[in-house]
Design a protein around this motif. Structure first.
Motif, PDB file in Angstrom:
ATOM      1  N   ASP A   1      17.158  30.487   0.034  1.00 23.49           N
ATOM      2  CA  ASP A   1      16.461  30.006   1.235  1.00 23.49           C
ATOM      3  C   ASP A   1      17.439  29.935   2.409  1.00 23.49           C
ATOM      4  O   ASP A   1      17.115  30.352   3.521  1.00 23.49           O
ATOM      5  CB  ASP A   1      15.851  28.622   0.999  1.00 23.49           C
ATOM      6  CG  ASP A   1      14.593  28.650   0.150  1.00 23.49           C
ATOM      7  OD1 ASP A   1      13.964  29.732   0.031  1.00 23.49           O
ATOM      8  OD2 ASP A   1      14.230  27.590  -0.389  1.00 23.49           O
TER       9      ASP A   1
ATOM     10  N   SER B   1      12.171  35.970   6.319  1.00 22.41           N
ATOM     11  CA  SER B   1      11.094  35.115   5.817  1.00 22.41           C
ATOM     12  C   SER B   1      10.731  35.559   4.406  1.00 22.41           C
ATOM     13  O   SER B   1      11.099  36.650   3.973  1.00 22.41           O
ATOM     14  CB  SER B   1       9.868  35.205   6.734  1.00 22.41           C
ATOM     15  OG  SER B   1       9.372  36.529   6.759  1.00 22.41           O
ATOM     16  N   TRP B   2      10.016  34.708   3.720  1.00 21.69           N
ATOM     17  CA  TRP B   2       9.573  34.969   2.351  1.00 21.69           C
ATOM     18  C   TRP B   2       8.119  35.372   2.360  1.00 21.69           C
ATOM     19  O   TRP B   2       7.343  34.885   3.174  1.00 21.69           O
ATOM     20  CB  TRP B   2       9.739  33.714   1.494  1.00 21.69           C
ATOM     21  CG  TRP B   2      11.145  33.321   1.263  1.00 21.69           C
ATOM     22  CD1 TRP B   2      11.850  32.365   1.944  1.00 21.69           C
ATOM     23  CD2 TRP B   2      12.044  33.869   0.299  1.00 21.69           C
ATOM     24  NE1 TRP B   2      13.131  32.298   1.453  1.00 21.69           N
ATOM     25  CE2 TRP B   2      13.277  33.208   0.442  1.00 21.69           C
ATOM     26  CE3 TRP B   2      11.917  34.864  -0.672  1.00 21.69           C
ATOM     27  CZ2 TRP B   2      14.377  33.487  -0.352  1.00 21.69           C
ATOM     28  CZ3 TRP B   2      13.021  35.156  -1.461  1.00 21.69           C
ATOM     29  CH2 TRP B   2      14.233  34.468  -1.303  1.00 21.69           C
ATOM     30  N   LYS B   3       7.754  36.251   1.424  1.00 22.01           N
ATOM     31  CA  LYS B   3       6.344  36.547   1.206  1.00 22.01           C
ATOM     32  C   LYS B   3       6.083  36.438  -0.287  1.00 22.01           C
ATOM     33  O   LYS B   3       6.969  36.690  -1.111  1.00 22.01           O
ATOM     34  CB  LYS B   3       5.959  37.920   1.741  1.00 22.01           C
ATOM     35  CG  LYS B   3       6.585  39.079   1.007  1.00 22.01           C
ATOM     36  CD  LYS B   3       6.066  40.406   1.525  1.00 22.01           C
ATOM     37  CE  LYS B   3       6.663  41.521   0.687  1.00 22.01           C
ATOM     38  NZ  LYS B   3       6.054  42.790   0.912  1.00 22.01           N
TER      39      LYS B   3
ATOM     40  N   VAL C   1      18.313  33.520   3.667  1.00 20.70           N
ATOM     41  CA  VAL C   1      17.216  34.101   4.439  1.00 20.70           C
ATOM     42  C   VAL C   1      17.107  33.428   5.809  1.00 20.70           C
ATOM     43  O   VAL C   1      16.897  34.103   6.825  1.00 20.70           O
ATOM     44  CB  VAL C   1      15.887  34.028   3.638  1.00 20.70           C
ATOM     45  CG1 VAL C   1      14.687  34.363   4.511  1.00 20.70           C
ATOM     46  CG2 VAL C   1      15.950  34.965   2.436  1.00 20.70           C
ATOM     47  N   ASP C   2      17.275  32.100   5.859  1.00 26.89           N
ATOM     48  CA  ASP C   2      17.251  31.393   7.145  1.00 26.89           C
ATOM     49  C   ASP C   2      18.364  31.892   8.063  1.00 26.89           C
ATOM     50  O   ASP C   2      18.135  32.142   9.244  1.00 26.89           O
ATOM     51  CB  ASP C   2      17.416  29.879   6.944  1.00 26.89           C
ATOM     52  CG  ASP C   2      16.157  29.213   6.407  1.00 26.89           C
ATOM     53  OD1 ASP C   2      15.082  29.862   6.393  1.00 26.89           O
ATOM     54  OD2 ASP C   2      16.248  28.048   5.982  1.00 26.89           O
TER      55      ASP C   2
ATOM     56  N   SER D   1      12.041  38.506  -0.321  1.00 24.48           N
ATOM     57  CA  SER D   1      12.536  38.739   1.027  1.00 24.48           C
ATOM     58  C   SER D   1      13.524  39.896   0.959  1.00 24.48           C
ATOM     59  O   SER D   1      14.029  40.225  -0.127  1.00 24.48           O
ATOM     60  CB  SER D   1      13.212  37.477   1.578  1.00 24.48           C
ATOM     61  OG  SER D   1      13.541  37.654   2.941  1.00 24.48           O
TER      62      SER D   1
END
Length: 186
Positions: free
Chosen positions: A28, A37-39, A31-32, A47
């Motif tokens: 997390d 973003s996550w899907k 990615v931040d 991601s």
């Protein structure tokens, strides 16, 4: 070059900030930092991050910890990524909190998520990033400990630990596992 980076953890708000979810938390943060973003996708949240010409496919399995191998196996096949190019981020009670060790292979050491990956992905010879959560629990209380939330002191130290893990992920994908282990392992 493409890589599959797997953060182990359990889905659901009751598990969100637990020690067992350090793999999820670290991805997390990555990615931040990258503005991604996550899907929700097949068996995982997914991601993608580009780093120095490499494509990093990041997954957080939605199968719960003990069935992580199902998601790892699916995405390895779906993305056509060999075991040498996967990296599993996992909590480890045998390592003091804050210490991180990358290994090219190894045993599951009682970790059910790793056991399931071994069973479904063909053995123990896959890279892993073992993130120390310590063993500050009474005999017979390991489950409560790993599924427990971080102490305030651990929570305060977590960002620097996760940042080091992210550097190690990038190293794994660019300079390779041997040099990354030499440079970063505690």
């Amino acid at each position: 070059m493409k890589y599959l980076i797997i953060g182990l953890g359990n889905i659901g708000p009751e598990y969100e900030l637990t020690r067992h979810n350090i793999g999820f938390l670290t991805l997390d943060r990555l990615v931040d930092k990258e503005g991604g973003s996550w899907k929700s996708d097949r068996l995982a949240f997914k991601s993608e991050v580009k780093y120095k010409g490499r494509m990093l496919h990041l997954i957080k399995p939605t199968t719960y910890m003990n069935l992580s191998g199902k998601a790892v196996n699916y995405w390895m096949k779906e993305l056509n990524i060999s075991k040498e190019n996967i990296l599993v981020l996992v909590d480890d009670v045998a390592i003091p909190f804050g210490k991180i060790r990358m290994r090219a292979k190894g045993s599951a050491a009682g970790h059910n998520g790793l056991k399931n990956i071994e069973a479904l992905c063909g053995g123990k010879d896959y890279p892993r990033l073992r993130m120390g959560i310590g063993d500050n629990f009474p005999k017979g209380r390991q489950v409560d400990y790993v599924l427990g939330r971080f102490s305030q002191q651990e929570f305060d130290e977590l960002p620097s630990m996760m940042d080091k893990a992210i550097e190690m992920i990038y190293g794994f994908c660019t300079i390779g596992i041997a040099q990354t282990m030499t440079q970063f392992n505690d």
